[in-house]
Design a protein around this motif. Structure first.
Motif, PDB file in Angstrom:
ATOM      1  N   VAL A  96      11.597  11.336  78.042  1.00 57.63           N
ATOM      2  CA  VAL A  96      11.416  12.773  77.839  1.00 57.63           C
ATOM      3  C   VAL A  96      12.015  13.099  76.483  1.00 57.63           C
ATOM      4  CG1 VAL A  96      11.962  15.093  78.671  1.00 57.63           C
ATOM      5  CG2 VAL A  96      11.479  13.251  80.320  1.00 57.63           C
ATOM      6  N   VAL A  97      11.184  13.596  75.571  1.00 61.07           N
ATOM      7  CA  VAL A  97      11.597  13.800  74.177  1.00 61.07           C
ATOM      8  C   VAL A  97      11.359  15.265  73.815  1.00 61.07           C
ATOM      9  CG1 VAL A  97      11.316  13.047  71.781  1.00 61.07           C
ATOM     10  CG2 VAL A  97      10.978  11.406  73.651  1.00 61.07           C
ATOM     11  N   PRO A  98      12.361  16.137  73.982  1.00 61.93           N
ATOM     12  CA  PRO A  98      12.194  17.539  73.583  1.00 61.93           C
ATOM     13  C   PRO A  98      11.792  17.637  72.114  1.00 61.93           C
ATOM     14  CG  PRO A  98      14.185  17.275  74.897  1.00 61.93           C
ATOM     15  CD  PRO A  98      13.687  15.886  74.576  1.00 61.93           C
ATOM     16  N   TYR A  99      10.865  18.548  71.841  1.00 60.41           N
ATOM     17  CA  TYR A  99      10.191  18.561  70.536  1.00 60.41           C
ATOM     18  C   TYR A  99      10.283  19.940  69.902  1.00 60.41           C
ATOM     19  CZ  TYR A  99       6.651  17.467  67.045  1.00 60.41           C
ATOM     20  OH  TYR A  99       6.005  17.239  65.862  1.00 60.41           O
ATOM     21  N   ALA A 100      10.401  19.943  68.568  1.00 59.82           N
ATOM     22  CA  ALA A 100      10.470  21.188  67.782  1.00 59.82           C
ATOM     23  C   ALA A 100      11.646  22.048  68.250  1.00 59.82           C
ATOM     24  CB  ALA A 100       9.163  21.959  67.853  1.00 59.82           C
ATOM     25  N   VAL A 101      12.797  21.409  68.406  1.00 55.02           N
ATOM     26  CA  VAL A 101      14.000  22.034  68.942  1.00 55.02           C
ATOM     27  C   VAL A 101      14.822  22.643  67.811  1.00 55.02           C
ATOM     28  CG1 VAL A 101      16.208  21.541  70.092  1.00 55.02           C
ATOM     29  CG2 VAL A 101      14.075  20.483  70.916  1.00 55.02           C
ATOM     30  N   ARG A 102      15.361  23.840  68.058  1.00 59.74           N
ATOM     31  CA  ARG A 102      16.390  24.422  67.195  1.00 59.74           C
ATOM     32  C   ARG A 102      17.728  23.966  67.769  1.00 59.74           C
ATOM     33  NH1 ARG A 102      13.331  26.253  62.873  1.00 59.74           N
ATOM     34  NH2 ARG A 102      11.487  27.329  63.684  1.00 59.74           N
ATOM     35  N   PRO A 103      18.393  23.010  67.153  1.00 62.53           N
ATOM     36  CA  PRO A 103      19.492  22.321  67.833  1.00 62.53           C
ATOM     37  C   PRO A 103      20.795  23.120  67.867  1.00 62.53           C
ATOM     38  CG  PRO A 103      19.238  21.448  65.636  1.00 62.53           C
ATOM     39  CD  PRO A 103      18.113  22.426  65.831  1.00 62.53           C
ATOM     40  N   SER A 104      21.553  22.845  68.918  1.00 64.55           N
ATOM     41  CA  SER A 104      22.938  23.288  69.040  1.00 64.55           C
ATOM     42  C   SER A 104      23.662  22.228  69.850  1.00 64.55           C
ATOM     43  CB  SER A 104      23.038  24.644  69.731  1.00 64.55           C
ATOM     44  OG  SER A 104      22.667  24.528  71.098  1.00 64.55           O
ATOM     45  N   GLY A 141      25.509  22.602  72.496  1.00 62.95           N
ATOM     46  CA  GLY A 141      25.300  22.825  73.914  1.00 62.95           C
ATOM     47  C   GLY A 141      23.928  22.383  74.379  1.00 62.95           C
ATOM     48  N   LYS A 142      22.924  22.677  73.578  1.00 56.35           N
ATOM     49  CA  LYS A 142      21.556  22.301  73.947  1.00 56.35           C
ATOM     50  C   LYS A 142      21.411  20.788  74.012  1.00 56.35           C
ATOM     51  CE  LYS A 142      18.426  24.934  72.208  1.00 56.35           C
ATOM     52  NZ  LYS A 142      17.459  25.584  71.266  1.00 56.35           N
ATOM     53  N   LEU A 143      21.939  20.091  73.033  1.00 57.68           N
ATOM     54  CA  LEU A 143      21.828  18.634  73.026  1.00 57.68           C
ATOM     55  C   LEU A 143      22.619  18.010  74.169  1.00 57.68           C
ATOM     56  CD1 LEU A 143      22.028  17.920  69.189  1.00 57.68           C
ATOM     57  CD2 LEU A 143      19.991  18.029  70.627  1.00 57.68           C
ATOM     58  N   ALA A 144      23.757  18.581  74.508  1.00 57.96           N
ATOM     59  CA  ALA A 144      24.531  18.079  75.646  1.00 57.96           C
ATOM     60  C   ALA A 144      23.755  18.269  76.943  1.00 57.96           C
ATOM     61  CB  ALA A 144      25.882  18.793  75.718  1.00 57.96           C
ATOM     62  N   HIS A 145      23.066  19.397  77.072  1.00 54.78           N
ATOM     63  CA  HIS A 145      22.240  19.638  78.254  1.00 54.78           C
ATOM     64  C   HIS A 145      21.103  18.622  78.332  1.00 54.78           C
ATOM     65  CE1 HIS A 145      19.933  21.636  81.342  1.00 54.78           C
ATOM     66  NE2 HIS A 145      18.911  21.780  80.519  1.00 54.78           N
ATOM     67  N   PHE A 146      20.465  18.355  77.212  1.00 52.19           N
ATOM     68  CA  PHE A 146      19.392  17.348  77.205  1.00 52.19           C
ATOM     69  C   PHE A 146      19.938  15.992  77.643  1.00 52.19           C
ATOM     70  CE2 PHE A 146      16.968  19.671  73.550  1.00 52.19           C
ATOM     71  CZ  PHE A 146      16.558  20.640  74.451  1.00 52.19           C
ATOM     72  N   ALA A 147      21.081  15.612  77.116  1.00 50.95           N
ATOM     73  CA  ALA A 147      21.661  14.318  77.459  1.00 50.95           C
ATOM     74  C   ALA A 147      21.936  14.225  78.958  1.00 50.95           C
ATOM     75  CB  ALA A 147      22.944  14.093  76.666  1.00 50.95           C
ATOM     76  N   ALA A 148      22.350  15.326  79.569  1.00 50.40           N
ATOM     77  CA  ALA A 148      22.615  15.334  81.007  1.00 50.40           C
ATOM     78  C   ALA A 148      21.339  15.132  81.821  1.00 50.40           C
ATOM     79  CB  ALA A 148      23.284  16.646  81.398  1.00 50.40           C
TER      80      ALA A 148
END
Length: 302
Positions: free
Chosen positions: A256-264, A266-273
């Motif tokens: 699962v590869v989130p695409y066109a993300v405005r990173p933060s 918190g957001k990246l930590a949520h994706f990793a989870a």
């Protein structure tokens, strides 16, 4: 987590070789490029990102040509499309393009595919809007036959209405290819599927909104999902995993590869989870100075 980028490269932005070198030097994982062959100025289709349609949509470079330039000046940078509008391509030609780029880059290519939003653009390619997903599915199966180690024929066993678009009368298009010599072959190792030939092509990710049809297609002929923005993964990833495992695919192989993300952070930590191992962040469609300034800002996420 691996951090890749996506950008609308145009005739007015930073050039592909410059961007590719800067990405590799900074330690970014990959570069994904979108595709629009053209944008009809007379259209009824509302743009999902809002109106007026941003200037870069009608000026984007061909992703395969641009990624070829990027491949030539880098050694490690992953290269991908995000997305290739597969129903708008001759599948025999597309199979050759994808295999060639994967071969010449040493297996660094990811074929990101999808079905688009612009009815008028698709219609100019002879694609019936209502049938574009099934047409894309058949064309992926045809390409898989061409990527097979031995000459393999493919015939969809019928016809797909692939003409007219936007309510006009369509023409039946046969999706088939004879057993053929077709080289080079993609570098990616075959992936086993229950009740179907292995997947032989480059790493393939399917974009689109979460739902049972999309997830069934991911499980059938892709290696994972490209969710735009990455919202709602807590609910959607378990549903995708069930569809994937029900199709007999390797549970550890799903991507699962989130695409066109405005990173933060918190957001990246949520994706990793959620088990995400790669995220594709959005760069502005700008000149070299602004793009490199944005890369420096994103470097804290590496």
């Amino acid at each position: 987590m691996r951090i890749s980028v996506t950008i609308f490269l145009t005739d007015e932005t930073v050039r592909p070789p410059t961007l590719a070198r800067e990405l590799e030097e900074r330690g970014f994982h990959g570069l994904y490029l979108p595709e629009h062959t053209h944008i009809p100025v007379s259209r009824d289709t509302p743009a999902p990102m809002g109106e007026p349609l941003p200037r870069e949509y009608g000026r984007s470079l061909d992703p395969f040509v641009a990624l070829g330039q990027a491949a030539a000046v880098t050694e490690r940078l992953a290269l991908g499309t995000g997305i290739t509008l597969v129903a708008q391509h001759d599948p025999i030609v597309l199979a050759k393009q994808a295999a060639t780029l994967d071969f010449l880059s040493g297996g660094r290519f990811t074929l990101g595919i999808g079905f688009g939003w612009n009815v008028e653009e698709a219609a100019d390619h002879g694609v019936d809007w209502r049938g574009r997903r099934e047409l894309g599915r058949r064309r992926m199966a045809l390409m898989n036959a061409l990527w097979s180690p031995k000459p393999t024929a493919y015939d969809a066993g019928g016809t797909a209405d692939a003409g007219g678009g936007a309510g006009a009368g369509g023409a039946a298009v046969r999706t088939a290819v004879r057993a053929s010599e077709a080289h080079p072959k993609p570098v990616h190792a075959p992936r086993e599927r229950r009740g179907a030939p292995p997947l032989y092509g480059p790493r393939t990710l399917l974009g689109g909104g979460a739902g049972p049809t999309l997830f069934a297609h991911v499980a059938e002929y892709a290696d994972g999902w490209l969710p735009i923005g990455g919202g709602g993964l807590t609910d959607s990833v378990p549903r995708l995993r069930r569809a994937w495992e029900d199709a007999g695919r390797d549970p550890e192989a799903l991507e699962v590869v989130p695409y066109a993300v405005r990173p933060s952070e918190g957001k990246l930590a949520h994706f990793a989870a959620q088990g995400v191992r790669e995220t594709v962040v959005q760069l502005p469609p700008a000149g070299e100075t602004e793009v490199l300034r944005t890369l420096d800002a994103y470097a804290r996420f590496l």
